[in-house]
Motif scaffolding. Structure first.
Motif, short mmCIF file in Angstrom:
data_model
loop_
_atom_site.label_atom_id
_atom_site.label_comp_id
_atom_site.label_asym_id
_atom_site.label_seq_id
_atom_site.Cartn_x
_atom_site.Cartn_y
_atom_site.Cartn_z
N VAL B 53 0.83 -1.21 0.00
CA VAL B 53 0.00 0.00 0.00
C VAL B 53 0.87 1.26 0.00
O VAL B 53 1.80 1.38 0.81
N SER B 54 0.55 2.17 -0.90
CA SER B 54 1.32 3.42 -0.99
C SER B 54 0.38 4.61 -0.89
O SER B 54 -0.73 4.60 -1.45
N LEU B 55 0.84 5.61 -0.18
CA LEU B 55 0.09 6.86 -0.07
C LEU B 55 0.88 7.94 -0.80
O LEU B 55 2.08 8.12 -0.55
N TYR B 56 0.20 8.65 -1.71
CA TYR B 56 0.86 9.72 -2.46
C TYR B 56 0.17 11.04 -2.19
O TYR B 56 -1.03 11.10 -1.93
N ARG B 57 0.96 12.10 -2.32
CA ARG B 57 0.36 13.44 -2.35
C ARG B 57 0.61 14.02 -3.73
O ARG B 57 1.75 14.00 -4.23
N TYR B 58 -0.46 14.50 -4.36
CA TYR B 58 -0.30 15.15 -5.67
C TYR B 58 0.36 16.51 -5.47
O TYR B 58 0.00 17.25 -4.53
N ASN B 95 -8.07 18.57 -12.45
CA ASN B 95 -9.12 19.59 -12.30
C ASN B 95 -9.24 20.08 -10.86
O ASN B 95 -9.49 21.27 -10.62
N LEU B 96 -9.05 19.18 -9.93
CA LEU B 96 -9.14 19.59 -8.52
C LEU B 96 -7.89 20.36 -8.10
O LEU B 96 -7.97 21.34 -7.35
N LEU B 97 -6.73 19.92 -8.59
CA LEU B 97 -5.50 20.65 -8.27
C LEU B 97 -5.55 22.07 -8.82
O LEU B 97 -5.11 23.03 -8.18
N TYR B 104 -4.56 13.89 -1.95
CA TYR B 104 -3.78 12.67 -1.69
C TYR B 104 -4.53 11.48 -2.32
O TYR B 104 -5.74 11.55 -2.53
N VAL B 105 -3.79 10.41 -2.57
CA VAL B 105 -4.46 9.20 -3.07
C VAL B 105 -3.77 7.98 -2.46
O VAL B 105 -2.55 7.97 -2.27
#
Lengths: 270, 368
Positions: B53-58, B95-97, B104-105
């Motif tokens: 499992v990986s957590l990323y921040r855009y 679009n959200l950025l 985050y995803v």
């Protein structure tokens, strides 16, 4: 319009030649359709003849298209050739879409052949009752889907037969009609108890066979001191349990030292 | 035209004129390498990794002020999160950025047979909970907004119901809550997944999972293909021919195919809960679904909720989603119905515009 409007375009020439071959191959079918000599839709034999004829026409189309694309001399395993054949093979219609699960299960069940090592074993396994049951259930499943396709044909012929104007229409319109009817009937079939029951039985038979095969293979492995799938699964279970325990302990320590946020929900070993 | 007259050759050619297109398109297709078909290209940085499992921040877009608190996107275990960022001009993420969302995803990775014992409890109260804590620590906040998608919406709902103190806002998209809601959908082409699952005995499902350890991605993919039988049959001929004339359309088609082909196995223990306890027994709306030994109560969802569904969703029929309105405990409940189907919510240009703007405005109103 000149006699040869595409003289400067060899690709178009080739394409037209191919289209002509395609239409020539189809001519008897569409001529019959336009003349109203439709088969008796209540007669399965006539439907079968019609379906065979469509298959033959599609094979002609494949040959023509393969020639245009320079694929006629390519080996059968050529990707482009395979793709083209798949696109133009009506039999694919009876597999894809409605039979996907069956196909996937069969692929998963059959697994990879190990010709030298396992051939004898595999031959023996395939003679088991489970294998026979799987084959039988698969056939019955196909019969249910085949009936749906027969209904598609019947409806298609009825619709085209009732609407005289549509008979003079272009093949593309008939194709769209065919797709619309096929979609309706296949979706209806998928929700029928007959179909769901057939699919359930195929699933069970496939899994039973797989289970039997696994037991036999594991017996073989055990006699040769080779780890079995069951033993590895046991290990996965043990590691999973240990991971949870370690995680819970680490979390307890961290919470005690205030280095992580406390959780209201502390179940799950967290 | 007389009945016995042959079809008009020209009209036939016009309509079967795709043969030349096919040849030209085949050449175009052959010129595209796998590396040319990129998905999920919006830049992001790894924040946290635990096993698969990986957590990323855009990465925020340069020059765009971040205007919201952290929002965590949670996709399901069926399929990949890359759907939300399939292509640059139809990317919910982008679009959200662009509007200033701190995004985050979580990426669940590709579970293997070694992960067959992972339950939904583990995904919610272990991995997801850790991701949330990581974000809160990093952002110096006490609450987060969660945006759940499909099965990820269910995971988000479960988390929010048991960890409400950490969830500022709950946004659900195409999320099943009432797994028997398909019975109230008047469109008979919807909800085959519900029908198929209910047609199986529990023992069939257990045996399927026991046999393969997990729920194989090939099986779920094939069920999805069966839902749209003719579309499946015509995808690689008629539909492909329709897009090969234009390279960008072809690339879009291939991006979607790449996403569809990337279908992980669903961890076995979690699949049993998903198929038997939720799809078959519909425990979530009955209040009998247990997570970590405690029943999940939808009335505990007291945070603001935005529930987005597709009007013509054949995978998650809309009544499956909208039932939440009756069951959630919040006074701040908003629904957004989008035209089109399940995947269209994320790939249709029209839906993208509506979704991202509505979502952002809804979030901004609840930032105080």
């Amino acid at each position: 319009m000149s006699d040869k409007p595409t003289a400067s375009n060899p690709l178009m020439d080739a394409w037209l030649a191919g289209q002509k071959a395609f239409l020539d191959a189809q001519a008897p079918f569409w001529q019959e359709l336009s003349q109203g000599s439709l088969p008796d839709t209540s007669d399965p034999d006539q439907l079968s003849i019609l379906f065979r004829r469509v298959n033959e026409q599609c094979r002609s189309l494949f040959d023509a298209m393969a020639a245009i694309g320079g694929l006629e001399d390519e080996p059968e395993e050529n990707v482009a050739r395979q793709t083209l054949r798949r696109m133009l093979d009506p039999m694919q219609f009876s597999y894809a879409g409605v039979d996907e699960v069956n196909q996937v299960l069969l692929n998963l069940v059959e697994g990879t052949d190990v010709p030298d090592l396992m051939e004898l074993e595999r031959q023996r396994l395939k003679a088991t009752r489970e294998w026979a049951v799987l084959k039988r259930e698969g056939t019955e499943y196909r019969a249910v889907t085949a009936m749906a396709w027969a209904r598609v044909y019947r409806r298609f012929l009825e619709e085209v037969g009732e609407d005289l104007a549509s008979r003079t229409g272009i093949p593309y319109q008939h194709f769209e009609t065919w797709l619309r009817i096929a979609n309706d009937e296949l979706i209806r079939m998928q929700r029928s108890e007959e179909y769901l029951d057939a699919q359930r039985r195929v699933l069970r038979a496939g899994l039973n066979y797989r289970e039997r095969e696994r037991k036999l293979i594991e017996n073989w492995c055990e006699t040769r001191s080779i780890p079995t799938r069951s033993e590895i699964d046991d290990l996965h279970g043990i590691v999973y349990g240990l991971r949870k325990e370690v995680r819970a302990l680490k979390r307890q320590v961290a919470e005690r030292h205030g280095t992580v946020r406390k959780r209201v929900n502390t179940a799950n070993g967290t | 035209m007389e009945r016995n007259e042959a079809p008009d050759l020209r009209s036939v050619l016009e309509n079967f004129g795709t043969a030349a297109d096919f040849l030209e398109g085949a050449g175009r297709l052959a010129g595209i390498a796998d590396k040319d078909v990129e998905v999920a290209t919006t830049p992001k940085e790894l924040v946290f990794r635990q096993e698969k499992v990986s957590l990323y921040r855009y990465r925020p877009i340069e020059g765009v002020e971040v205007r919201t608190g952290p929002v965590l996107i949670v996709y399901g275990l069926i399929g990949r999160y890359t759907m939300i960022d399939l292509q640059e001009d139809r990317s919910l993420v982008r679009n959200l950025l662009l509007r200033g969302v701190d995004l985050y995803v979580v990426d669940w990775g590709h579970p293997t047979r070694a992960d067959q014992n992972l339950t939904l409890d583990d995904y919610v109260n272990w991995y997801l909970a850790d991701c949330v804590d990581q974000i809160l620590d990093r952002a110096g906040r006490e609450e987060i907004s969660i945006l759940g998608i499909c099965e990820g919406g269910v995971l988000s709902t479960l988390y929010a119901a048991q960890n409400g103190e950490r969830v500022k806002n709950l946004i659900l998209t195409i999320t099943p809550i009432d797994f028997h809601g398909d019975l109230r959908d008047t469109d008979s082409s919807h909800g085959f997944l519900n029908v198929w699952t209910r047609s199986l005995d529990d023992s069939d499902i257990r045996k399927l999972v026991d046999t393969f350890g997990n729920l194989p991605g090939e099986i779920t993919a094939s069920i999805f293909q069966m839902m749209t039988p003719v579309k499946t049959l015509t995808k690689y001929n008629r539909d492909l021919l329709a897009v090969t004339a234009n390279e960008e359309s072809l690339l879009n088609f291939l991006r979607m195919e790449k996403w569809l082909a990337d279908r992980p196995d669903h961890p076995g223990a979690g699949a049993l809960q998903w198929l038997i306890e939720l799809y078959k027994e519909n425990r979530l709306i009955k209040g009998t679904f247990e997570l970590s030994g405690k029943p999940v109560c939808l009335e505990a969802l007291t945070m603001p909720i935005l529930n987005v569904y597709a009007e013509h969703d054949h995978i998650i029929p809309s009544p499956c989603s909208t039932r939440l309105k009756e069951l959630a405990g919040t006074d701040d409940y908003t629904e957004l119905a989008l035209p089109g189907g399940h995947v269209g919510v994320y790939v249709s240009r029209k839906c993208q515009g509506i979704l991202s703007s509505t979502l952002f405005e809804w979030l901004i109103e609840r930032q105080k």
